[in-house]
Write an enzyme that holds these catalytic residues in place. Structure first.
Site, PDB file in Angstrom:
ATOM      1  N   THR A  17       1.724 -27.515 -44.568  1.00 46.47           N
ATOM      2  CA  THR A  17       2.228 -27.799 -45.869  1.00 46.47           C
ATOM      3  C   THR A  17       3.248 -29.043 -45.946  1.00 46.47           C
ATOM      4  OG1 THR A  17       3.988 -27.088 -47.219  1.00 46.47           O
ATOM      5  CG2 THR A  17       3.908 -26.046 -45.123  1.00 46.47           C
ATOM      6  N   SER A  34      12.061 -22.111 -45.762  1.00 48.37           N
ATOM      7  CA  SER A  34      11.684 -20.651 -45.865  1.00 48.37           C
ATOM      8  C   SER A  34      11.237 -20.454 -44.631  1.00 48.37           C
ATOM      9  CB  SER A  34      10.949 -20.374 -47.087  1.00 48.37           C
ATOM     10  OG  SER A  34       9.737 -20.888 -46.819  1.00 48.37           O
ATOM     11  N   TYR A  78       8.489 -18.771 -44.519  1.00 46.83           N
ATOM     12  CA  TYR A  78       6.964 -19.219 -44.307  1.00 46.83           C
ATOM     13  C   TYR A  78       6.928 -20.683 -43.970  1.00 46.83           C
ATOM     14  CZ  TYR A  78       3.201 -22.167 -46.782  1.00 46.83           C
ATOM     15  OH  TYR A  78       2.206 -23.008 -46.891  1.00 46.83           O
ATOM     16  N   HIS A  79       7.677 -21.597 -44.484  1.00 49.01           N
ATOM     17  CA  HIS A  79       7.697 -23.095 -43.915  1.00 49.01           C
ATOM     18  C   HIS A  79       7.943 -23.094 -42.546  1.00 49.01           C
ATOM     19  CE1 HIS A  79       8.146 -23.776 -48.021  1.00 49.01           C
ATOM     20  NE2 HIS A  79       7.030 -24.429 -47.981  1.00 49.01           N
ATOM     21  N   LYS A  83       5.052 -22.728 -40.271  1.00 46.79           N
ATOM     22  CA  LYS A  83       4.266 -23.859 -40.413  1.00 46.79           C
ATOM     23  C   LYS A  83       4.671 -25.057 -39.406  1.00 46.79           C
ATOM     24  CE  LYS A  83       0.897 -22.871 -43.576  1.00 46.79           C
ATOM     25  NZ  LYS A  83      -0.450 -22.578 -43.186  1.00 46.79           N
TER      26      LYS A  83
HETATM   27  N1  LIG Z   1      -1.890 -22.748 -52.497  1.00 48.14           N
HETATM   28  C1  LIG Z   1      -1.084 -23.790 -52.197  1.00 48.14           C
HETATM   29  O1  LIG Z   1      -0.680 -24.283 -53.297  1.00 48.14           O
HETATM   30  C2  LIG Z   1      -0.903 -24.409 -50.599  1.00 48.14           C
HETATM   31  C3  LIG Z   1      -0.318 -25.506 -50.636  1.00 48.14           C
HETATM   32  C4  LIG Z   1      -0.078 -25.940 -49.184  1.00 48.14           C
HETATM   33  C5  LIG Z   1      -0.517 -25.323 -48.266  1.00 48.14           C
HETATM   34  N2  LIG Z   1      -1.384 -24.225 -48.300  1.00 48.14           N
HETATM   35  C6  LIG Z   1      -1.918 -23.453 -47.338  1.00 48.14           C
HETATM   36  O2  LIG Z   1      -3.380 -23.296 -47.290  1.00 48.14           O
HETATM   37  C7  LIG Z   1      -3.643 -21.995 -46.838  1.00 48.14           C
HETATM   38  C8  LIG Z   1      -4.430 -21.348 -47.876  1.00 48.14           C
HETATM   39  O3  LIG Z   1      -3.567 -20.995 -48.855  1.00 48.14           O
HETATM   40  P1  LIG Z   1      -4.195 -20.105 -50.096  1.00 48.14           P
HETATM   41  O4  LIG Z   1      -3.638 -20.605 -51.450  1.00 48.14           O
HETATM   42  O5  LIG Z   1      -5.598 -19.996 -50.071  1.00 48.14           O
HETATM   43  O6  LIG Z   1      -3.740 -18.606 -49.767  1.00 48.14           O
HETATM   44  P2  LIG Z   1      -4.121 -17.199 -49.902  1.00 48.14           P
HETATM   45  O7  LIG Z   1      -3.081 -16.281 -49.600  1.00 48.14           O
HETATM   46  O8  LIG Z   1      -5.033 -17.386 -51.114  1.00 48.14           O
HETATM   47  O9  LIG Z   1      -5.280 -17.147 -48.726  1.00 48.14           O
HETATM   48  C9  LIG Z   1      -5.280 -16.859 -47.451  1.00 48.14           C
HETATM   49  C10 LIG Z   1      -6.169 -15.906 -46.907  1.00 48.14           C
HETATM   50  O10 LIG Z   1      -6.084 -15.832 -45.461  1.00 48.14           O
HETATM   51  C11 LIG Z   1      -6.430 -14.506 -45.283  1.00 48.14           C
HETATM   52  N3  LIG Z   1      -5.568 -13.950 -43.774  1.00 48.14           N
HETATM   53  C12 LIG Z   1      -4.207 -14.012 -43.911  1.00 48.14           C
HETATM   54  N4  LIG Z   1      -3.769 -13.675 -42.590  1.00 48.14           N
HETATM   55  C13 LIG Z   1      -4.968 -13.393 -41.990  1.00 48.14           C
HETATM   56  C14 LIG Z   1      -5.162 -12.836 -40.885  1.00 48.14           C
HETATM   57  N5  LIG Z   1      -4.176 -12.440 -40.048  1.00 48.14           N
HETATM   58  N6  LIG Z   1      -6.379 -12.589 -40.291  1.00 48.14           N
HETATM   59  C15 LIG Z   1      -7.381 -12.983 -41.349  1.00 48.14           C
HETATM   60  N7  LIG Z   1      -7.127 -13.493 -42.569  1.00 48.14           N
HETATM   61  C16 LIG Z   1      -5.801 -13.710 -42.895  1.00 48.14           C
HETATM   62  C17 LIG Z   1      -5.686 -13.607 -46.443  1.00 48.14           C
HETATM   63  O11 LIG Z   1      -6.467 -12.461 -46.827  1.00 48.14           O
HETATM   64  C18 LIG Z   1      -6.503 -14.797 -47.632  1.00 48.14           C
HETATM   65  O12 LIG Z   1      -7.702 -14.307 -47.983  1.00 48.14           O
HETATM   66  C19 LIG Z   1      -2.520 -21.408 -46.291  1.00 48.14           C
HETATM   67  O13 LIG Z   1      -2.177 -21.549 -44.663  1.00 48.14           O
HETATM   68  C20 LIG Z   1      -1.429 -22.138 -46.958  1.00 48.14           C
HETATM   69  O14 LIG Z   1      -0.237 -22.198 -46.630  1.00 48.14           O
HETATM   70  C21 LIG Z   1      -1.666 -23.708 -49.714  1.00 48.14           C
END
Ligand SMILES: NC(=O)c1ccc[n+]([C@@H]2O[C@H](COP(=O)([O-])OP(=O)(O)OC[C@H]3O[C@@H](n4cnc5c(N)ncnc54)[C@H](O)[C@@H]3O)[C@@H](O)[C@H]2O)c1
Length: 407
Positions: free
Chosen positions: A145, A187, A189-190, A193
């Site tokens: 991120t 945070s 979360y961050h 990462k």
């Molecule tokens: N959505 C955003 O705006 C955004 C921005 C920057 C970075 N990201 C990164 O992109 C990635 C995906 O984000 P997203 O918005 O699709 O999130 P999301 O929560 O919709 O999807 C994450 C998926 O991972 C699965 N998951 C989590 N922990 C798991 C585990 N231990 N084993 C197996 N599966 C697991 C969840 O069930 C979910 O389906 C994340 O790592 C997030 O940090 C997202």
């Protein structure tokens, strides 16, 4: 390519799986469906009705003629299963989305702080260990991120792609060095990462793993060319105070006549990317991995930056929705500049999908179509960064009597 999409049931992972499948890749999703369980815990649902994973996959087979595999594995706790999956499927590329991704949820309680660290750090470390020992030669693309750089640390200096050139004073004069950009997590979360980054750095150096870390901006939009083909393929649309991201929340709020929730002054500047560009960037990243033995390749996956208040004003002007200035539940700079380099994806041919009225309308249309599913009591953000911080009351207690009819 044989590609494993870890977290392929999520907001970014599902459209990425479909996009890559549509472009001829052989996709297997690995997901423990934990995100769906968090919805149950928070008593909220995606605004769009997402179907069970098996139905999603069946629908994709019907519309595209292509199969997507699915394995339910918890990457953080089921290490042996993960190794088995890697050895059996022998992927050439792995895309790692599988982490708890909401900053507010990560700050909500002691339990969610600990869960976020346990889940994210263990999932990533298990994956690295499994790759190092299984002999599976897959390149790894991880979703990081922009928040690892922090907001405001660089002032108006553009944020580089991962590495910062610094001058180190020595008795023999100055030495120039490229170091990983200082981590400034805002945070828990961050924080996870930034810990991921260190693990990647170690495993790339020690085990020659080929790793790309994508520092992604806030994703907006919901549908892609693939998810739009059948209602059963529709992507998630999170709007609640923990998982909803700012621009999608504004669009949804405008669609139901809820004031646009700006935290503090709205002077926070953030980086954005449309979901259609997310999926393209992933394809570019798996096609252009680093060489074994080279350092982690960091690419900034963003297409534009905006001040939160400017976005709210723009959407408010177009839709006639008022802005509500609410107490900020986060501890963050009230205002910040943000300039970000994204030269690498542009050089690989990414043609940015920037904010346009058409795309905003498309997103508001999706939100309006499912607005009857919204729960107004879930909109205001109440996860605070420190106990005792002020939060706002609900701004709407029930949905307005006249909502757009579902089409
Ligand atoms: N959505 C955003 O705006 C955004 C921005 C920057 C970075 N990201 C990164 O992109 C990635 C995906 O984000 P997203 O918005 O699709 O999130 P999301 O929560 O919709 O999807 C994450 C998926 O991972 C699965 N998951 C989590 N922990 C798991 C585990 N231990 N084993 C197996 N599966 C697991 C969840 O069930 C979910 O389906 C994340 O790592 C997030 O940090 C997202």
């Amino acid at each position: 390519m044989r590609v494993l999409v870890l977290g392929g049931d999520g907001f970014c992972g599902w459209p990425t799986s479909l996009y890559l499948s549509d472009h001829g890749h052989d996709i297997t999703i690995v997901d423990n469906l934990s995100r769906r369980k968090i919805d149950i815990e928070l008593e909220v649902e995606s605004l769009t009705p997402i179907r069970p994973i098996s139905e999603r996959i069946r629908a994709w087979r019907e519309v595209s003629g292509r199969d997507i595999g699915f394995v339910n594995v918890d990457l953080a706790t089921e290490y042996d299963r993960l190794v088995e999956v890697l050895e059996e499927l022998r992927p050439e590329a792995i895309v790692h989305f599988a982490e708890q991704r909401a900053a507010p949820y990560s700050m909500r309680t002691q339990k969610t702080k600990r869960y976020t660290v346990d889940n994210n750090v263990r999932a990533t470390h298990n994956l690295l260990t499994a790759l190092a020992h299984s002999g599976v030669d897959a390149s790894l693309v991880h979703l990081g991120t922009m928040g690892v750089y922090g907001y405001g640390w660089s002032g108006s200096a553009p944020i580089p792609e991962g590495y910062l050139t610094v001058k180190v004073a020595t008795p023999d004069g100055e030495l120039e060095r490229e170091i990983l950009h200082p981590a400034n997590p805002g945070s828990v979360y961050h924080l996870t990462k930034t810990l991921d980054q260190l693990m990647f750095s170690f495993y790339a150096r020690n085990d020659g793993l080929r790793i790309t870390d994508l520092h992604q901006g806030i994703v907006w939009g919901t549908q892609t060319e693939q998810t739009i083909r059948d209602e059963r393929l529709i992507n998630r649309f999170d709007y609640d105070g923990d998982y909803g991201t700012v621009l999608n929340r504004f669009l949804m709020q405008a669609a139901i006549g809820h004031p646009l929730t700006v935290h503090g002054t709205g002077g926070q500047t953030r980086a954005f990317i449309h979901i259609r560009d997310t999926v393209r960037c992933i394809e570019l990243a798996i096609a252009n991995p680093p060489e074994a033995g080279s350092r982690v390749l960091v690419r900034n996956q963003i297409t534009e930056t905006h001040r939160v208040l400017d976005l709210a004003k723009m959407i408010g002007d177009v839709t006639g929705t008022e802005i509500a200035y609410l107490p900020n539940p986060r501890r963050e700079a009230e205002e910040n500049d943000l300039a970000v380099r994204n030269d690498q994806f542009l050089a690989l041919g990414l043609q940015p999908t920037t904010l346009s009225q058409g795309l905003l309308d498309e997103c508001t249309d999706v939100a309006a179509r499912y607005s009857h599913r919204a729960d107004p009591a879930k909109i205001v953000s109440r996860s605070v960064w420190r106990a005792g911080m002020e939060t706002a009351d609900d701004l709407l207690t029930e949905l307005p009597a006249r909502l757009p009819e579902p089409q």
